[in-house]
Write a protein that holds these residues in place. Structure first.
Motif, PDB file in Angstrom:
ATOM      1  N   ALA A   2       0.994  -1.261   0.288  1.00 46.33           N
ATOM      2  CA  ALA A   2      -0.020  -0.047   0.099  1.00 46.33           C
ATOM      3  C   ALA A   2       0.533   1.497   0.200  1.00 46.33           C
ATOM      4  O   ALA A   2       0.384   2.287  -0.670  1.00 46.33           O
ATOM      5  CB  ALA A   2      -0.884   0.324   1.466  1.00 46.33           C
ATOM      6  N   VAL A  55       1.365   4.817  -2.802  1.00 41.90           N
ATOM      7  CA  VAL A  55       1.156   5.819  -2.207  1.00 41.90           C
ATOM      8  C   VAL A  55       2.194   6.605  -3.066  1.00 41.90           C
ATOM      9  O   VAL A  55       2.563   8.371  -3.653  1.00 41.90           O
ATOM     10  CB  VAL A  55       0.821   5.920  -0.514  1.00 41.90           C
ATOM     11  N   ARG A  79       2.016   7.837  -6.585  1.00 38.22           N
ATOM     12  CA  ARG A  79       1.157   8.571  -5.971  1.00 38.22           C
ATOM     13  C   ARG A  79       1.665  10.004  -6.657  1.00 38.22           C
ATOM     14  O   ARG A  79       1.329  11.111  -7.107  1.00 38.22           O
ATOM     15  CB  ARG A  79      -0.132   8.992  -5.329  1.00 38.22           C
ATOM     16  N   GLN A  80       2.753   9.968  -5.828  1.00 38.95           N
ATOM     17  CA  GLN A  80       3.804  11.127  -5.785  1.00 38.95           C
ATOM     18  C   GLN A  80       5.097  11.497  -6.150  1.00 38.95           C
ATOM     19  O   GLN A  80       4.598  12.583  -6.800  1.00 38.95           O
ATOM     20  CB  GLN A  80       4.542  11.373  -4.060  1.00 38.95           C
ATOM     21  N   ARG A 122       2.654  12.440  -9.132  1.00 39.68           N
ATOM     22  CA  ARG A 122       2.454  13.868  -9.047  1.00 39.68           C
ATOM     23  C   ARG A 122       3.242  15.215  -9.292  1.00 39.68           C
ATOM     24  O   ARG A 122       3.036  16.076 -10.314  1.00 39.68           O
ATOM     25  CB  ARG A 122       1.573  14.664  -7.987  1.00 39.68           C
ATOM     26  N   THR A 180      -4.565  15.883 -10.922  1.00 38.57           N
ATOM     27  CA  THR A 180      -5.775  15.544 -10.295  1.00 38.57           C
ATOM     28  C   THR A 180      -6.449  14.285 -11.163  1.00 38.57           C
ATOM     29  O   THR A 180      -6.403  13.450 -10.521  1.00 38.57           O
ATOM     30  CB  THR A 180      -6.615  16.307  -9.866  1.00 38.57           C
ATOM     31  N   ARG A 181      -6.208  14.899 -12.165  1.00 31.92           N
ATOM     32  CA  ARG A 181      -6.905  12.899 -12.930  1.00 31.92           C
ATOM     33  C   ARG A 181      -5.861  11.958 -13.208  1.00 31.92           C
ATOM     34  O   ARG A 181      -6.055  11.277 -12.698  1.00 31.92           O
ATOM     35  CB  ARG A 181      -7.355  13.635 -14.447  1.00 31.92           C
ATOM     36  N   THR A 241      -5.180  10.554 -10.198  1.00 29.60           N
ATOM     37  CA  THR A 241      -6.228   9.392  -9.386  1.00 29.60           C
ATOM     38  C   THR A 241      -6.319   8.920 -10.350  1.00 29.60           C
ATOM     39  O   THR A 241      -6.842   7.643  -9.706  1.00 29.60           O
ATOM     40  CB  THR A 241      -7.658  10.636  -9.933  1.00 29.60           C
ATOM     41  N   SER A 263      -3.713   6.623  -9.015  1.00 27.08           N
ATOM     42  CA  SER A 263      -3.843   6.027  -7.890  1.00 27.08           C
ATOM     43  C   SER A 263      -4.877   4.546  -8.168  1.00 27.08           C
ATOM     44  O   SER A 263      -4.810   3.039  -7.802  1.00 27.08           O
ATOM     45  CB  SER A 263      -4.495   6.522  -6.918  1.00 27.08           C
ATOM     46  N   GLU A 264      -5.801   4.494  -9.190  1.00 27.57           N
ATOM     47  CA  GLU A 264      -6.443   3.175  -9.518  1.00 27.57           C
ATOM     48  C   GLU A 264      -5.869   1.784  -9.797  1.00 27.57           C
ATOM     49  O   GLU A 264      -6.183   1.046 -10.135  1.00 27.57           O
ATOM     50  CB  GLU A 264      -7.346   3.522 -10.502  1.00 27.57           C
ATOM     51  N   ARG A 302      -3.528   0.540  -7.043  1.00 26.55           N
ATOM     52  CA  ARG A 302      -4.775  -0.615  -6.403  1.00 26.55           C
ATOM     53  C   ARG A 302      -4.799  -1.936  -7.232  1.00 26.55           C
ATOM     54  O   ARG A 302      -4.961  -2.884  -6.778  1.00 26.55           O
ATOM     55  CB  ARG A 302      -5.150   0.452  -6.185  1.00 26.55           C
ATOM     56  N   GLY A 350     -12.823   1.840 -11.087  1.00 28.97           N
ATOM     57  CA  GLY A 350     -11.025   2.199 -11.661  1.00 28.97           C
ATOM     58  C   GLY A 350     -10.562   1.923 -12.259  1.00 28.97           C
ATOM     59  O   GLY A 350     -10.192   3.064 -13.277  1.00 28.97           O
TER      60      GLY A 350
END
Ligand SMILES: Nc1ncnc2c1ncn2[C@@H]1O[C@H](COP(=O)(O)OP(=O)(O)OP(=O)(O)O)[C@@H](O)[C@H]1O
Ligand SMILES: [Mg+2]
Lengths: 134, 139
Positions: free
Chosen positions: A14, A18, A21-22, A25, A39-40, A43, A46-47, A50, A105
């Motif tokens: 997990a 993260v 994602r970072q 970004r 943000t799109r 996100t 992240s989907e 995961r 997702g």
């Protein structure tokens, strides 16, 4: 197309999700995407990360900054050697889940990115290739 | 294990989500909130997400679960401070949060909760205990 920069990250826990994602970004900021696009992309990352973890049994993410004359993009590749997706169209359908998710997702990531392709072979693994252009 | 603090403010509980949440933390929050609602008889839950730079289906599901479980325990849920970019992305992702109200700030969220309870005839006068966060005059 010319790749300006590539990063590879493991997706095994997990906290790796993260970290993906970072990194995404940071790269999206460097590529000059506006806040909504960042943000799109984050996100979607992240989907997909995961899914790689939960369904693919872990794998890796490759993030590429793309430059072409006149445009810049961000490409995210998620690969695993898990069970694969038997029916990709079905998996992309909103609300379809084989786990305890909302089934949003894959379909959501496809809407959030400009281009999303899935390759999967039962028993061999899954590869999701997603690009967003600025 | 790391946990997200739950603040009690009068009849309401306030959770401020600040960290980039990983799965275990989100699940622990769900459990902790259920326990605190039962324990305190809280009538409202405010989830402040102004620090969150993205909400994916996992966090969305957590918020929906909290709201559903709060409703069963007779408490209302308000999500506060959602950033505009996050709101736009949530819609495109396809996530809607049934039964979850939203407000721009925690202060407005509290006013909203009070109005909802008031309309249900459960809060005849604004209680001093609910005023915790309000700088301005009471409603
Ligand atoms: N990498 C993968 N390997 C194997 N199966 C996958 C993979 N990614 C997705 N799937 C399958 O596709 C289904 C749909 O995925 P999707 O991300 O849309 O929904 P979900 O993960 O089940 O729920 P949510 O993402 O809303 O939490 C999954 O339930 C799973 O069966
Ligand atoms: Mg998923």
């Amino acid at each position: 197309m010319p790749v300006q920069r590539t990063d590879a990250l493991a997706v095994r826990s997990a906290s790796d999700v993260v970290a993906v994602r970072q990194l995404v970004r940071t790269r999206a900021q460097e590529a000059g995407f506006n806040l909504v696009d960042q943000t799109r992309i984050v996100t979607a990352a992240s989907e997909l990360a995961r899914n790689t973890l939960d369904y693919g049994g872990g794998g890796r993410a490759t993030i590429e900054l793309l430059t072409e004359p006149g445009r810049t993009g961000l490409r995210m590749l998620f690969e695993d050697e898990g069970p694969g997706i038997p029916d990709i169209e079905l998996a992309l359908r909103d609300g379809y889940t084989t786990g305890h998710g909302l089934g949003l997702g894959l379909g959501g990531a496809r809407r959030l990115m400009n281009d999303l392709r899935i390759e999967s072979r039962p028993g061999k693994g899954t590869r999701v290739d997603a690009v967003r252009w600025r | 294990m790391e946990r997200i603090p739950i603040l009690k403010m009068g009849r309401f509980l306030l959770v401020t989500i600040q960290v980039d949440m990983h799965d275990r933390l989100a699940l622990a929050l769900q459990d902790d909130l259920t326990a605190r609602i039962t324990e305190t008889g809280a009538r409202g839950v405010l989830i402040d997400i102004s620090a969150l730079e993205m909400v994916d289906s996992f966090i969305g599901r957590m918020i929906a679960n909290i709201a559903a479980m709060a409703r069963i325990l007779d408490a209302q849920t308000v999500v506060t401070g959602m950033q505009p970019a996050v709101a736009i992305t949530l819609v495109e992702l396809g996530l809607d949060l049934p039964g979850v109200r939203t407000a721009l700030t925690v202060e407005r969220g509290m006013l909203l909760l009070r109005a909802v309870l008031h309309a249900a005839g459960e809060l005849d006068q604004p209680s001093a205990a609910d005023e915790g966060l309000d700088a301005g005059p009471a409603d």
